[in-house]
Every structure is written in structure tokens, then in C-alpha cells.
Scaffold this active site. Structure first.
Site, short mmCIF file in Angstrom:
data_model
loop_
_atom_site.label_atom_id
_atom_site.label_comp_id
_atom_site.label_asym_id
_atom_site.label_seq_id
_atom_site.Cartn_x
_atom_site.Cartn_y
_atom_site.Cartn_z
N CYS A 166 0.93 -1.28 -0.14
CA CYS A 166 -0.04 -0.05 0.13
C CYS A 166 0.68 1.15 0.13
CB CYS A 166 -0.99 -0.07 1.16
SG CYS A 166 -2.36 1.07 0.82
N HIS A 196 -3.55 -5.46 0.53
CA HIS A 196 -3.40 -5.47 1.66
C HIS A 196 -3.37 -7.08 2.01
CE1 HIS A 196 -3.17 -1.57 3.51
NE2 HIS A 196 -4.13 -1.07 2.48
N GLU A 207 -1.49 -8.27 4.23
CA GLU A 207 -1.45 -8.56 5.62
C GLU A 207 -2.85 -8.71 6.48
OE1 GLU A 207 -2.50 -4.44 5.99
OE2 GLU A 207 -1.52 -5.46 4.66
#
Length: 246
Positions: free
Chosen positions: A112, A220, A222
Site C-alpha cells: 500500500c 493488503h 496482511e
């Protein structure tokens, strides 16, 4: 037992209570440590007190994370004010880190803001209308969406045949979350497109500056990594890079 590689993860300057703290959301660190199978150290964004090249040589690679702050537009030659929040000390540390990591031939990964930062550090630009332009998909959930709903906002990305991601996934496309108001404008020289949204916006790129792998994504991985094999694959690529296997 052999030592695991050590990943450096950049921190942000965030207000906690009434004080400024060095902060990294746990999800970045835990996803990296679990699925890249590495140890991790936090790199403070305090450029007045340390230089990036003082620590990079002690690390096996660096991850630039996402965060609510935006890169200051002046960093990529835009005279506009842009929309904050901004974190100028992270900008400064990031620029030093990118230079130092490449010089030290260490892997560099981004997510990001980190994806946007690397592009800027290498001479590219950003556009700030990825959820306001009639020419683009809406790359962020509508205003008013709660935190979890922001990460439920998704679209497809097409992977470039023969690229690092296409080879790792064995697929032509992925379904990814989309939580960004800004994105790549001009892609920096030397970066190869790895994935694009249906509207043409660059969503991932790679390179091998000075021989070491560089891989960054706009989405993203994560977020809820334990529920997504695709997200785990990104961090497994990071683990391979840290071990010199990518």
C-alpha cells in the site's frame, strides 16, 4: 538450530494519547513473521537520530508497510497541497531506506503506502484520485464504511504473464482488497508491472535493482492473512527473498 532471517519493518509516527509514538500495526509484523518465517525488527522513522545505512547492513531485507498517512506531494514534484495526514519523517526515512537497501543488495518489499513510496523514491509519481475519477474503478470503499467493510471492498487484478507474481500463483488473475485513495501515476523507470486493475491502474510491480528482488503490491495481503492462501503466498515470497532464494 540455524537462525532465521531478520526483516526490518518501517514504523510510522502516530499520536498515542498525547504523545508521538513509533508504530506498526501488528498485522504487518505477525503476517510477515508467520508466513515468511522470519524474525523482525522495527525501524523507527526518526531520521534526525539515525541513518538508514546504519541498520540496513544488519538486516536481511526491509518491508515498507501501509499506513493512513500519505507521501507529501512535493516528494514527487507535485505543487498541490494534497490531502493528509502526512508523516514527513517517515518520508525521509523511507527515501534513505530505499537507497540503502538497494545499495546493500537486500530485498525490498512494499504494501500500500510502501508500494507508493518505492515508486516515488525511484522517480515515479502518484495520482490522488483513485476513488474520485470517472475513468477508474473506485479503489476505496464508500465514505462511512466501517473498518472491516473497507477491507471487504475488492476487485480483480490481472497478472502479467511470466512475472514474479504470475509464476508464484500459477494464475492469470487474483481477487484483491482495495483500500487506497492514491495510486501510481507515472511508474518509475526500472520497475516492471506485475499486476493491473481492469481500469489499467498499476497494482503491483517488481524489479531487481543491484541484483536483489524488489516486489510491492497496492493491496493488503496482511489483512486476515490466515484466511487467504493468496495473501500467504505474498509473504512466502518475502521469506524466500530473505533467504536469497527468489
Amino acid at each position: 538450530m540455524s537462525a532465521r532471517p531478520v526483516l526490518g519493518i518501517i514504523a510510522c509516527n502516530r499520536i498515542v494519547g498525547v504523545e508521538t509514538a513509533q508504530a506498526v500495526m501488528n498485522r504487518y509484523a505477525t503476517a510477515a513473521m508467520q508466513y515468511a518465517d522470519c524474525a523482525a525488527l522495527i525501524i523507527p522513522s526518526l531520521p534526525e537520530f539515525m541513518r538508514a545505512d546504519e541498520v540496513v547492513g544488519r538486516l536481511d531485507g526491509v518491508l515498507l508497510t501501509g499506513t493512513p498517512s500519505n507521501v507529501e506531494p512535493a516528494r514527487y514534484g507535485d505543487a498541490g497541497a494534497g490531502e493528509g495526514p502526512f508523516d514527513p519523517d517517515r518520508d525521509r526515512m523511507m527515501l534513505e531506506l530505499v537507497e540503502a537497501v538497494i545499495a546493500a543488495q537486500r530485498p525490498l518489499f512494499g504494501i500500500c503506502r510502501g508500494f507508493q513510496e518505492i515508486n516515488v523514491a525511484l522517480g515515479g509519481t502518484l495520482r490522488r484520485d483513485t476513488s474520485a475519477s470517472a475513468e477508474l474503478l473506485h479503489h476505496h470503499a464508500p465514505d462511512g464504511a466501517d473498518f472491516d467493510a473497507m477491507f471487504d471492498h475488492r476487485h480483480q487484478v490481472d497478472l502479467v504473464a511470466g512475472g514474479m507474481l504470475a509464476s508464484a500463483y500459477g494464475a492469470a488473475s487474483l481477487d484483491v482488497n482495495s483500500v487506497h485513495y492514491q495510486g501510481v501515476g507515472d511508474l518509475a523507470d526500472g520497475l516492471a508491472i506485475e499486476a493491473q486493475a481492469p481500469d489499467g491502474l498499476v497494482e503491483a510491480y517488481s524489479a531487481r535493482p543491484n541484483g536483489a528482488p524488489l516486489l510491492a503490491v497496492q493491496w493488503h495481503p496482511e489483512w486476515a492473512t490466515g484466511e487467504s492462501d493468496d495473501s500467504q503466498t505474498y509473504f512466502r515470497l518475502l521469506g524466500r527473498a530473505l533467504r536469497g532464494e527468489l
